[in-house]
Design a protein around this motif. Structure first.
Motif, PDB file in Angstrom:
ATOM      1  N   GLU A   1      43.668  42.379  37.350  1.00 16.70           N
ATOM      2  CA  GLU A   1      44.847  42.457  38.217  1.00 16.70           C
ATOM      3  C   GLU A   1      44.646  43.444  39.359  1.00 16.70           C
ATOM      4  N   ASP A   2      43.757  44.419  39.168  1.00 17.86           N
ATOM      5  CA  ASP A   2      43.524  45.394  40.224  1.00 17.86           C
ATOM      6  C   ASP A   2      42.229  45.130  41.003  1.00 17.86           C
ATOM      7  N   ALA A   3      41.644  43.915  40.808  1.00 17.44           N
ATOM      8  CA  ALA A   3      40.429  43.572  41.550  1.00 17.44           C
ATOM      9  C   ALA A   3      40.745  43.453  43.041  1.00 17.44           C
ATOM     10  N   VAL A   4      39.943  44.105  43.871  1.00 11.49           N
ATOM     11  CA  VAL A   4      40.153  44.074  45.326  1.00 11.49           C
ATOM     12  C   VAL A   4      39.534  42.799  45.896  1.00 11.49           C
ATOM     13  N   LEU A   5      40.359  41.964  46.491  1.00  9.32           N
ATOM     14  CA  LEU A   5      39.889  40.719  47.102  1.00  9.32           C
ATOM     15  C   LEU A   5      39.569  40.963  48.568  1.00  9.32           C
ATOM     16  N   LEU A   6      38.355  40.636  48.941  1.00  6.49           N
ATOM     17  CA  LEU A   6      37.904  40.858  50.315  1.00  6.49           C
ATOM     18  C   LEU A   6      38.093  39.571  51.119  1.00  6.49           C
ATOM     19  N   HIS A   7      38.869  39.645  52.186  1.00  9.34           N
ATOM     20  CA  HIS A   7      39.180  38.493  53.023  1.00  9.34           C
ATOM     21  C   HIS A   7      38.508  38.632  54.387  1.00  9.34           C
ATOM     22  N   ALA A   8      38.356  37.487  55.063  1.00 11.89           N
ATOM     23  CA  ALA A   8      37.796  37.472  56.420  1.00 11.89           C
ATOM     24  C   ALA A   8      38.695  36.639  57.312  1.00 11.89           C
ATOM     25  N   ALA A   9      38.922  37.123  58.526  1.00 12.97           N
ATOM     26  CA  ALA A   9      39.786  36.407  59.465  1.00 12.97           C
ATOM     27  C   ALA A   9      39.216  35.051  59.845  1.00 12.97           C
TER      28      ALA A   9
ATOM     29  N   ALA B   1      45.916  31.942  39.541  1.00 12.15           N
ATOM     30  CA  ALA B   1      46.795  32.590  40.512  1.00 12.15           C
ATOM     31  C   ALA B   1      46.234  33.963  40.854  1.00 12.15           C
ATOM     32  N   LEU B   2      46.296  34.324  42.133  1.00 13.54           N
ATOM     33  CA  LEU B   2      45.728  35.593  42.597  1.00 13.54           C
ATOM     34  C   LEU B   2      46.768  36.518  43.206  1.00 13.54           C
ATOM     35  N   GLU B   3      48.045  36.120  43.161  1.00 13.29           N
ATOM     36  CA  GLU B   3      49.075  36.929  43.794  1.00 13.29           C
ATOM     37  C   GLU B   3      49.149  38.317  43.159  1.00 13.29           C
ATOM     38  N   GLY B   4      49.432  39.292  43.999  1.00 14.03           N
ATOM     39  CA  GLY B   4      49.645  40.651  43.530  1.00 14.03           C
ATOM     40  C   GLY B   4      48.405  41.507  43.493  1.00 14.03           C
ATOM     41  N   ARG B   5      47.243  40.919  43.686  1.00 10.74           N
ATOM     42  CA  ARG B   5      46.016  41.722  43.663  1.00 10.74           C
ATOM     43  C   ARG B   5      45.831  42.437  45.004  1.00 10.74           C
ATOM     44  N   PRO B   6      45.238  43.607  44.984  1.00 10.13           N
ATOM     45  CA  PRO B   6      45.001  44.328  46.245  1.00 10.13           C
ATOM     46  C   PRO B   6      44.019  43.567  47.126  1.00 10.13           C
TER      47      PRO B   6
END
Length: 307
Positions: free
Chosen positions: A201-209, A225-230
């Motif tokens: 639940e606290d896994a940091v998801l790295l996004h790219a524009a 479901a990935l909602e709520g993760r940092p």
């Protein structure tokens, strides 16, 4: 009036250029002293060569050969024309060779999406240069729509936009994606439940524009479901991958772009890879001519992608 009419007719005839095919048949027959051998050297029939030479004689209004049995001999007019023809063909061949050299020396300018260029194509460039030292390949970074008028010979693009019917496309590989992270950070980002690995639940998801929906599409395909993760966001895709290498979090990694890091143990892919429905294509202005430098490049790209 009659004389003037004939003069105009003869003038129009004299203005016509000599037929190149007839001159080629004449030159071969004169050089080989045989219509039969000339026909063989030009991959024509004896009759075709004979008719071409006869038409040339009629056009010039003079006899070029004395025909004796199976051999032919040049007349004075024939010798004069042979000298001129050989000089002309020599000039043409010299110009053709120069054009071929220029074409071979001209670089192939390949535009490629920046992350794919940096993480997949450039590391393999020495192998291409070793396999095809005769091809001058120049690489430029670029993504999305482009114009061949900008000096680009070909472009590698993901098929996530319309490039129009006038562009020729060749599929290179299907895109496969999966979460990637630094191996020693897996316990921090992943947990196991009933023998299955899950993102904590606290896994940091790295996004790219540049691929804002990458995580959402992967989660939808996996039924999670990935909602709520940092989250942490980056302007470019390669920044998110580099952040994963640094241990900052978990990124969505395309197989081709992370395969070297996986092989080196720099990244791990705990969930493997799945197709995301897209793929990368080689785009050219015209259909690729077999045997050309561009055809050799395309074949190497496909083989390298599948290796």
């Amino acid at each position: 009036m009659k004389t003037d009419h004939i003069g105009e007719k003869n003038s129009r005839k004299n203005d016509r250029p000599l037929p190149l095919g007839g001159l080629r048949c004449f030159e071969a027959a004169a050089r080989l002293e045989s219509f039969t051998q000339a026909a063989h050297s030009l991959s024509l029939t004896h009759g075709a060569v004979s008719r071409a030479v006869r038409a040339l004689e009629e056009e010039l209004g003079c006899v070029l050969f004395e025909r004796r049995h199976r051999r032919v001999y040049l007349t004075a007019a024939g010798r004069k024309l042979l000298q001129a023809a050989q000089q002309a063909f020599g000039v043409l061949e010299s110009a053709a060779q120069e054009l071929r050299r220029q074409a071979q020396d001209a670089p192939l300018v390949l535009s490629c999406e920046p992350t794919l260029l940096m993480r997949w194509l450039i590391p393999r460039l020495p192998a291409f240069q070793q396999a095809h030292p005769e091809i001058n390949l120049q690489l430029v970074a670029g993504g999305g729509p482009f114009s061949f008028h900008d000096g680009i010979t070909a472009a590698i693009r993901r098929n996530d936009f319309e490039w129009g019917e006038q562009v020729h496309s060749l599929m290179l590989f299907d895109e496969q994606v999966g979460p990637v992270c630094k191996p020693d950070t897996q316990p921090r980002w992943l947990s196991q439940t009933a023998g299955l690995q899950r993102l904590r639940e606290d896994a940091v998801l790295l996004h790219a524009a540049t691929r804002p929906d990458a995580w959402r599409q992967w989660a939808q395909a996996q039924g999670v479901a990935l909602e709520g993760r940092p989250e942490q966001r980056f302007d470019h895709f390669y920044f998110s991958l580099q952040a994963a290498v640094a241990g900052i979090g978990v990124a969505i990694g395309p197989w081709q772009q992370v395969r070297d890091d996986l092989a080196a143990g720099v990244l791990s892919a705990p969930f493997g890879f799945i197709p995301d429905g897209s793929g990368y294509c080689l785009l050219t202005q015209q259909e690729i001519r077999p045997g050309s430098a561009l055809a050799r490049l395309a074949e190497w790209l496909r083989l390298t992608a599948g290796a």
